[in-house]
Design an enzyme around this catalytic site. Structure first.
Site, PDB file in Angstrom:
ATOM      1  N   THR A 520     -22.437  32.211  52.006  1.00 13.66           N
ATOM      2  CA  THR A 520     -21.856  33.562  52.003  1.00 13.66           C
ATOM      3  C   THR A 520     -22.128  34.230  50.664  1.00 13.66           C
ATOM      4  OG1 THR A 520     -20.174  32.682  53.490  1.00 13.66           O
ATOM      5  CG2 THR A 520     -19.742  34.835  52.620  1.00 13.66           C
ATOM      6  N   HIS A 521     -23.355  34.131  50.200  1.00 15.09           N
ATOM      7  CA  HIS A 521     -23.713  34.649  48.888  1.00 15.09           C
ATOM      8  C   HIS A 521     -24.692  35.811  49.011  1.00 15.09           C
ATOM      9  CE1 HIS A 521     -22.665  30.387  47.209  1.00 15.09           C
ATOM     10  NE2 HIS A 521     -21.623  31.055  47.625  1.00 15.09           N
TER      11      HIS A 521
END
Length: 594
Positions: A520-521
């Site tokens: 989730t970057h």
């Protein structure tokens, strides 16, 4: 036109996660009346994340109980401009959060600092390798802020989290056992490093034999009783294995609720409204400043909240979306390569290596934590010579033990059938004898990876969906392969290992897929810099076009370094807030000349 207009406030803050609550804390104590608008519901670490109810893997890890509702707000995706983008109807590659605390609730707690060279990427590579070294298709750029400028703010956030680790560069002194490549620290971590399991220990020994520099992963999974600078109390981690995708009811993983919200919620200058979906930022008649935001309240009525200052503190993707639907800044056009909003979207380049031990090594993977790992940073950033490699960037290699949860953790050696009796037998025989290595790599920005508004699809509020156009750059495919092969070599050097296998999510010929989870970057899209033709905000996080709009989060990153983003983005948040308090609020104006 909103149905109702409220009294004016000093600052309106969009989003109640790490950066939003921190902005409210700092600005409220500076005398600013702050209103936080959070699209999700109220919740609390003590009452919403307590075990054993929280340890429901199916509900939270697989059915994403803490993540956003895609039926109301999602994005469309495609690999390139020739494709028709389609809506993401199920969460997969990344997992944005919702509700009080945002994604800061379900993070792993890995708390990194950027390398000094990460923040000056273009000038650093040109200085070391020559001006022709960077390919024309890469749009990497300097951040406009240096490591030395950010260091006090990175340090303060580590104290807010009660970070655990061992400094490798303390006041200029290099220390074995820490990250010898990191920038100079003004102080050590506030808490000692986590205790390491056998697999991570064997990884560290193998890395040392090969001449590398292993160190314990920096962790916001706290290792002893701790009080942070705001007065929040944190407790020692129990190594329960429920960090990523879960809240921590033990008060052992730093999160925005216990570290910040509880310390500001009763302040006279603080107010938070839940289930308040911000629809757009409103502008003055001359278009030069923002006048506030319009949001949809929990009663379904549109409300206008006037404010002197607007802070965009939503998840990075949704900050960009809000700017685009509000006509803030010039949208990026890949055909002409002009405009800035949506430009330089970047992801992360992830690969993995599985090592399987003989029966003498019992790993007990159910004892884990989100930042429990031993790391090698020798192949991150520009910590190694790139002259003959044909790519930029790098990544860290970590042997980690995050969890051994029953549904998701089923390691089997290469060649095992994907189902049936042989698969079950392999899971049973290998569950307790597995070493889990990850390669967490950087992602460069290019002209063709970007965010804009989709011309076809709309959200539940009638706004065009955000459209993501992304594929792995060739640079990152080469980098991922190179660093992954170094990880394979370390795994093969580990004692008692019987087999090793690997997978590169960015392998050559393999398009990026939005379906399987990777990380989730998400970064970029509202990048910072010192040139308004290549950045949305200046080096203080202030929009070039609207000086009373400040932007926070990983959307500011011009490209994605090889680290998890929470540490860097919070260092930037404190940097921006410091300049707002000391320079802007008493005399509102552009803090840099365009």
């Amino acid at each position: 036109m909103a149905t109702r207009t409220l009294p004016k406030t000093d600052v309106v803050i969009v989003g109640g996660g790490w950066t939003g609550l921190t902005a409210a804390y700092e600005l409220a104590h500076a005398g600013q009346r702050c209103v936080v608008l959070e699209r999700g519901q109220n919740r609390h670490t003590a009452t919403s994340f307590a075990g054993p109810e929280e340890h429901d893997e199916l509900k939270y890890a697989l059915r994403h109980g803490h993540m956003q509702d895609l039926k109301k707000e999602t994005l469309t995706f495609r690999n390139n401009r020739d494709q028709q983008a389609l809506p993401m109807r199920r969460l997969g590659s990344f997992l944005p959060g919702t509700g009080l605390g945002g994604a800061g609730i379900h993070w792993n707690g890995q708390i990194w600092r950027p390398l000094p060279s990460d923040l000056e990427m273009r000038s650093h590579y040109e200085d070391r390798y020559g001006s022709q070294f960077i390919p024309d298709d890469l749009t990497i750029q300097d951040w406009g802020v240096t490591y030395d400028e950010l260091e006090p703010h990175l340090d303060f956030f580590e104290r807010i989290c009660g970070a655990a680790g061992y400094a490798g560069n303390l006041n200029g002194e290099t220390r074995a056992g820490g990250n010898v490549f990191e920038g100079q620290r003004s102080a050590d971590y506030p808490n000692p490093a986590m205790k390491q399991p056998i697999s991570n220990t064997l990884f560290g020994k193998a890395a040392e034999k090969l001449g590398y520099n292993p160190f314990p992963m920096p962790s916001a999974n706290v290792t002893q009783a701790y009080e942070n600078p705001y007065g929040a109390q944190l407790h020692p981690c129990t190594y329960c294995g429920f960090c990523e995708r879960f809240g921590c009811g033990y008060f052992a993983k730093a999160d925005p609720i216990i570290c910040v919200y509880d310390r500001i919620k009763d302040h006279d200058n603080f107010e938070i409204r839940f289930e308040a979906q911000v629809l757009r930022v409103e502008k003055s008649e001359d278009g030069q400043t923002a006048t506030g935001v319009t949001y949809l309240g929990e009663d379904g009525v549109e409300v206008f909240q006037p404010a002197d200052t607007v802070c965009l503190n939503a998840y990075g993707l949704w900050n960009v979306h809000l700017m685009l639907v509000s006509d803030l800044g010039k949208p990026y056009d890949p055909a002409t390569r002009t405009g800035v909003v949506g430009r330089n979207y970047a992801y992360q380049t992830v690969a993995a290596v599985d090592a399987f031990f003989d029966s003498d090594v019992i790993t007990n993977p159910f004892m884990g934590a989100g930042a429990l790992g031993v790391v090698v940073d020798d192949f991150n950033g520009d910590n190694f010579d790139h002259a003959e490699l044909g790519f930029l960037g790098g990544g860290y290699i970590a042997c980690k033990q995050y969890n051994g949860r029953p549904i998701s953790y089923q390691p089997t050696p290469e060649g095992t059938p994907a189902w049936g009796g042989d698969w079950k037998r392999a899971v049973r025989e290998n569950y307790n004898h597995h070493g889990d290595l990850v390669i967490h790599g950087s992602s460069v920005s290019t002209h063709e990876n970007y965010l804009d508004l989709d011309p076809t699809w709309t959200d539940a509020y009638g706004r065009p969906l955000l459209r993501m156009t992304f594929n792995f750059p060739d640079n990152d495919r080469k980098m991922g392969d190179y660093v992954m092969n170094r990880a394979v070599e370390i795994a093969q050097e580990m004692d008692n290992v019987t087999s090793v296998s690997s997978v590169n999510m960015a392998a050559k010929g393999k398009d990026y897929s939005i379906v399987p989870y990777q990380t989730t970057h998400n970064a970029g899209g509202a990048v910072m810099g010192t040139d308004p033709t290549t950045s949305v905000v200046n080096r203080f996080g202030q929009m070039w076009d609207h000086h009373n709009v400040f932007v926070f989060g990983a959307c500011l990153f011009p490209q994605n370094p090889g680290y998890n983003p929470t540490g860097p983005l919070m260092g930037l948040a404190y940097w921006t807030l410091d300049h707002m308090k000391t320079d802007y609020l008493s005399n509102p104006r552009p803090l840099m000349d365009a």
